[in-house]
Design a protein around this motif. Structure first.
Motif, PDB file in Angstrom:
ATOM      1  N   MET A  52      16.986 -29.861 -22.562  1.00 26.71           N
ATOM      2  CA  MET A  52      15.263 -29.269 -22.615  1.00 26.71           C
ATOM      3  C   MET A  52      15.076 -28.962 -21.069  1.00 26.71           C
ATOM      4  O   MET A  52      15.353 -29.788 -20.222  1.00 26.71           O
ATOM      5  N   ARG A  53      14.389 -28.006 -21.334  1.00 27.80           N
ATOM      6  CA  ARG A  53      13.791 -27.325 -19.549  1.00 27.80           C
ATOM      7  C   ARG A  53      12.499 -27.888 -19.699  1.00 27.80           C
ATOM      8  O   ARG A  53      11.797 -27.251 -20.425  1.00 27.80           O
ATOM      9  N   VAL A  54      12.147 -28.662 -18.502  1.00 24.27           N
ATOM     10  CA  VAL A  54      10.775 -28.876 -18.421  1.00 24.27           C
ATOM     11  C   VAL A  54      10.064 -28.451 -17.171  1.00 24.27           C
ATOM     12  O   VAL A  54      10.914 -28.437 -16.106  1.00 24.27           O
ATOM     13  N   VAL A  55       9.165 -27.751 -17.355  1.00 26.42           N
ATOM     14  CA  VAL A  55       8.383 -26.939 -16.453  1.00 26.42           C
ATOM     15  C   VAL A  55       6.962 -27.829 -16.056  1.00 26.42           C
ATOM     16  O   VAL A  55       6.352 -28.012 -16.877  1.00 26.42           O
ATOM     17  N   CYS A  56       6.811 -28.085 -14.620  1.00 29.13           N
ATOM     18  CA  CYS A  56       5.948 -28.969 -14.295  1.00 29.13           C
ATOM     19  C   CYS A  56       4.949 -28.220 -13.314  1.00 29.13           C
ATOM     20  O   CYS A  56       5.317 -27.680 -12.419  1.00 29.13           O
ATOM     21  N   ILE A  57       3.605 -28.406 -13.615  1.00 28.46           N
ATOM     22  CA  ILE A  57       2.550 -28.062 -12.804  1.00 28.46           C
ATOM     23  C   ILE A  57       1.480 -28.907 -12.863  1.00 28.46           C
ATOM     24  O   ILE A  57       1.154 -29.683 -13.481  1.00 28.46           O
ATOM     25  N   SER A  58       0.823 -28.591 -11.705  1.00 26.73           N
ATOM     26  CA  SER A  58      -0.283 -29.508 -11.494  1.00 26.73           C
ATOM     27  C   SER A  58      -1.456 -28.838 -10.541  1.00 26.73           C
ATOM     28  O   SER A  58      -1.179 -28.197  -9.982  1.00 26.73           O
ATOM     29  N   ASP A  59      -2.623 -29.463 -10.666  1.00 24.77           N
ATOM     30  CA  ASP A  59      -3.508 -29.073  -9.602  1.00 24.77           C
ATOM     31  C   ASP A  59      -3.793 -27.519  -9.348  1.00 24.77           C
ATOM     32  O   ASP A  59      -3.582 -26.888  -8.229  1.00 24.77           O
ATOM     33  N   VAL A  64      -0.131 -21.434  -4.073  1.00 21.36           N
ATOM     34  CA  VAL A  64       1.082 -20.807  -3.498  1.00 21.36           C
ATOM     35  C   VAL A  64       2.304 -21.475  -3.679  1.00 21.36           C
ATOM     36  O   VAL A  64       3.335 -21.252  -3.227  1.00 21.36           O
ATOM     37  N   GLN A  65       2.194 -22.634  -4.313  1.00 18.98           N
ATOM     38  CA  GLN A  65       3.258 -23.647  -4.404  1.00 18.98           C
ATOM     39  C   GLN A  65       3.758 -23.554  -5.871  1.00 18.98           C
ATOM     40  O   GLN A  65       3.293 -23.695  -6.812  1.00 18.98           O
ATOM     41  N   ALA A  66       5.152 -23.354  -5.927  1.00 18.69           N
ATOM     42  CA  ALA A  66       5.700 -22.713  -7.170  1.00 18.69           C
ATOM     43  C   ALA A  66       5.887 -24.002  -8.276  1.00 18.69           C
ATOM     44  O   ALA A  66       6.106 -25.184  -7.928  1.00 18.69           O
ATOM     45  N   PRO A  67       5.853 -23.671  -9.508  1.00 18.89           N
ATOM     46  CA  PRO A  67       6.001 -24.866 -10.536  1.00 18.89           C
ATOM     47  C   PRO A  67       7.371 -25.322 -10.660  1.00 18.89           C
ATOM     48  O   PRO A  67       8.432 -24.539  -9.916  1.00 18.89           O
ATOM     49  N   LEU A  68       7.703 -26.590 -10.663  1.00 12.89           N
ATOM     50  CA  LEU A  68       8.946 -27.316 -10.528  1.00 12.89           C
ATOM     51  C   LEU A  68       9.701 -27.321 -11.978  1.00 12.89           C
ATOM     52  O   LEU A  68       8.940 -27.479 -12.979  1.00 12.89           O
ATOM     53  N   VAL A  69      10.969 -27.034 -12.108  1.00 10.09           N
ATOM     54  CA  VAL A  69      11.516 -27.080 -13.087  1.00 10.09           C
ATOM     55  C   VAL A  69      12.811 -27.954 -13.303  1.00 10.09           C
ATOM     56  O   VAL A  69      13.530 -27.920 -11.948  1.00 10.09           O
ATOM     57  N   VAL A  70      12.897 -28.877 -14.236  1.00  6.18           N
ATOM     58  CA  VAL A  70      14.159 -29.756 -14.451  1.00  6.18           C
ATOM     59  C   VAL A  70      14.658 -29.444 -15.600  1.00  6.18           C
ATOM     60  O   VAL A  70      13.912 -29.492 -16.690  1.00  6.18           O
ATOM     61  N   ASP A  71      16.017 -29.762 -15.733  1.00  6.57           N
ATOM     62  CA  ASP A  71      16.636 -29.636 -17.168  1.00  6.57           C
ATOM     63  C   ASP A  71      17.139 -31.112 -17.436  1.00  6.57           C
ATOM     64  O   ASP A  71      17.820 -31.774 -16.663  1.00  6.57           O
ATOM     65  N   LEU A  72      16.716 -31.549 -18.724  1.00  9.39           N
ATOM     66  CA  LEU A  72      17.026 -32.981 -19.081  1.00  9.39           C
ATOM     67  C   LEU A  72      18.128 -32.834 -20.023  1.00  9.39           C
ATOM     68  O   LEU A  72      18.184 -31.893 -20.855  1.00  9.39           O
ATOM     69  N   ASP A 110      -3.424 -16.155 -12.167  1.00 10.62           N
ATOM     70  CA  ASP A 110      -2.215 -15.508 -11.104  1.00 10.62           C
ATOM     71  C   ASP A 110      -1.002 -16.148 -11.027  1.00 10.62           C
ATOM     72  O   ASP A 110      -0.128 -15.539 -10.499  1.00 10.62           O
ATOM     73  N   LEU A 111      -0.862 -17.018 -12.004  1.00  8.46           N
ATOM     74  CA  LEU A 111       0.236 -17.868 -11.797  1.00  8.46           C
ATOM     75  C   LEU A 111       1.571 -17.402 -12.614  1.00  8.46           C
ATOM     76  O   LEU A 111       1.326 -16.683 -13.511  1.00  8.46           O
ATOM     77  N   GLU A 112       2.703 -17.294 -12.067  1.00 10.23           N
ATOM     78  CA  GLU A 112       3.793 -16.992 -12.956  1.00 10.23           C
ATOM     79  C   GLU A 112       4.551 -18.245 -13.153  1.00 10.23           C
ATOM     80  O   GLU A 112       5.056 -19.173 -12.334  1.00 10.23           O
ATOM     81  N   ILE A 113       4.743 -18.520 -14.539  1.00  8.28           N
ATOM     82  CA  ILE A 113       5.067 -19.730 -15.173  1.00  8.28           C
ATOM     83  C   ILE A 113       6.377 -19.467 -15.631  1.00  8.28           C
ATOM     84  O   ILE A 113       6.772 -18.766 -16.612  1.00  8.28           O
ATOM     85  N   PRO A 114       7.525 -20.415 -15.077  1.00 11.77           N
ATOM     86  CA  PRO A 114       8.960 -19.933 -15.631  1.00 11.77           C
ATOM     87  C   PRO A 114       9.018 -20.479 -17.132  1.00 11.77           C
ATOM     88  O   PRO A 114       8.314 -21.388 -17.705  1.00 11.77           O
ATOM     89  N   GLU A 115      10.200 -19.769 -17.840  1.00 11.81           N
ATOM     90  CA  GLU A 115      10.316 -20.090 -19.089  1.00 11.81           C
ATOM     91  C   GLU A 115      10.781 -21.645 -19.209  1.00 11.81           C
ATOM     92  O   GLU A 115      11.393 -22.153 -18.246  1.00 11.81           O
ATOM     93  N   GLY A 116      10.576 -22.345 -20.400  1.00 14.05           N
ATOM     94  CA  GLY A 116      11.111 -23.444 -20.152  1.00 14.05           C
ATOM     95  C   GLY A 116      10.618 -24.011 -21.840  1.00 14.05           C
ATOM     96  O   GLY A 116      10.116 -23.160 -22.804  1.00 14.05           O
ATOM     97  N   GLN A 152      -7.459 -21.151 -23.025  1.00 18.46           N
ATOM     98  CA  GLN A 152      -6.973 -19.830 -23.776  1.00 18.46           C
ATOM     99  C   GLN A 152      -5.567 -19.435 -22.901  1.00 18.46           C
ATOM    100  O   GLN A 152      -4.890 -18.873 -23.577  1.00 18.46           O
ATOM    101  N   TRP A 153      -5.684 -19.489 -21.645  1.00 19.42           N
ATOM    102  CA  TRP A 153      -4.631 -19.355 -20.754  1.00 19.42           C
ATOM    103  C   TRP A 153      -3.273 -20.257 -21.199  1.00 19.42           C
ATOM    104  O   TRP A 153      -2.095 -19.700 -21.293  1.00 19.42           O
ATOM    105  N   PHE A 154      -3.383 -21.449 -21.294  1.00 16.85           N
ATOM    106  CA  PHE A 154      -2.636 -22.582 -21.503  1.00 16.85           C
ATOM    107  C   PHE A 154      -1.967 -22.188 -23.249  1.00 16.85           C
ATOM    108  O   PHE A 154      -0.709 -22.106 -23.145  1.00 16.85           O
ATOM    109  N   SER A 155      -2.631 -21.850 -23.842  1.00 18.93           N
ATOM    110  CA  SER A 155      -2.392 -21.516 -25.469  1.00 18.93           C
ATOM    111  C   SER A 155      -1.490 -20.465 -25.362  1.00 18.93           C
ATOM    112  O   SER A 155      -0.711 -20.062 -26.320  1.00 18.93           O
ATOM    113  N   SER A 156      -1.815 -19.334 -24.473  1.00 24.10           N
ATOM    114  CA  SER A 156      -0.980 -18.100 -24.403  1.00 24.10           C
ATOM    115  C   SER A 156       0.568 -18.159 -24.016  1.00 24.10           C
ATOM    116  O   SER A 156       1.282 -17.501 -24.293  1.00 24.10           O
ATOM    117  N   LEU A 157       0.734 -19.265 -23.384  1.00 22.97           N
ATOM    118  CA  LEU A 157       1.990 -19.318 -22.915  1.00 22.97           C
ATOM    119  C   LEU A 157       3.116 -19.936 -24.041  1.00 22.97           C
ATOM    120  O   LEU A 157       2.841 -20.446 -24.919  1.00 22.97           O
TER     121      LEU A 157
END
Length: 206
Positions: free
Chosen positions: A1-8, A198-206, A15-21, A44-49
């Motif tokens: 499973m690819r986990v994409v992590c964001i906060s704050d 300006v800090q990128a989302p963090l991605v982890v593969d489990l 304007d964020l670019e969210i990686p696939e996961g 609305q934004w979160f649901s659209s991802l």
């Protein structure tokens, strides 16, 4: 499973670019002022991802989730909102909690010591992914003044539970990843200390 992590993200999500996961986790402070209007825009934004699983918790800026919880939670769609609760996702147990050591007059504050210990004691032993807004002591918790502000009792519980991932934010300037023998700790703050996303989302593969 690819986990994409964001906060704050602080209402600067458009304007964020969210990686696939497979699983997208937001560890709180989705708003700037904690208003219901901000939550509606975020929802609305979160649901659209496109991620097939999504988890979100509140943070210290998200006042409406503490004071108008039912209204705020009802605005969220197509995701799991966790408040001292958990959900099983594709065999992985995810637990989320918004609380933090007392920080000025923000939302979800608790005093260090017994009040926070009682909250962390609710984290199940079988937790695979732990999501909190604030960091544990000594792990991505260094503020600009040089002090470490993470929660010692949260760290103690993490040492007992040994989740595979511990995702958090809150301390913008401590963005990054730390690993030990059992747990990968991720401060996924998108905004830096100047509240610039300006800090990128963090991605982890489990």
């Amino acid at each position: 499973m690819r986990v994409v992590c964001i906060s704050d993200t602080h209402s600067l999500h458009q304007d964020l670019e969210i990686p696939e996961g497979d699983l997208l986790v937001h560890a709180g402070d989705l708003t700037s002022r904690g208003s219901l209007d901000e939550v509606k825009q975020f929802a609305q934004w979160f649901s659209s991802l496109p991620h097939r699983h999504k988890v979100v918790i509140a943070g210290n800026h998200d006042f409406c989730f503490e004071h108008d919880a039912e209204q705020a939670e009802n605005l969220l769609k197509d995701c799991h909102y966790l408040r001292d609760s958990g959900v099983k996702i594709e065999g992985l147990w995810v637990w989320g909690s918004p609380w933090q050591p007392w920080f000025h007059s923000w939302a979800f504050n608790l005093e260090r010591g017994d009040p926070l210990r009682q909250v962390w004691a609710m984290i199940p032993q079988h937790t695979d992914i732990l999501v909190t807004h604030g960091p544990p002591a000594g792990h991505c918790d260094l503020i600009a003044s040089g002090l470490r502000v993470g929660c010692e009792d949260l760290l103690a519980r993490v040492r007992q539970v040994r989740p595979r991932l511990h995702i958090f934010g809150h301390i913008h300037e401590a963005y990054g990843v730390i690993e030990d023998d059992y747990t990968t700790f991720l401060n996924a703050s998108i905004c830096n200390l100047a509240y610039k996303p300006v800090q990128a989302p963090l991605v982890v593969d489990l």
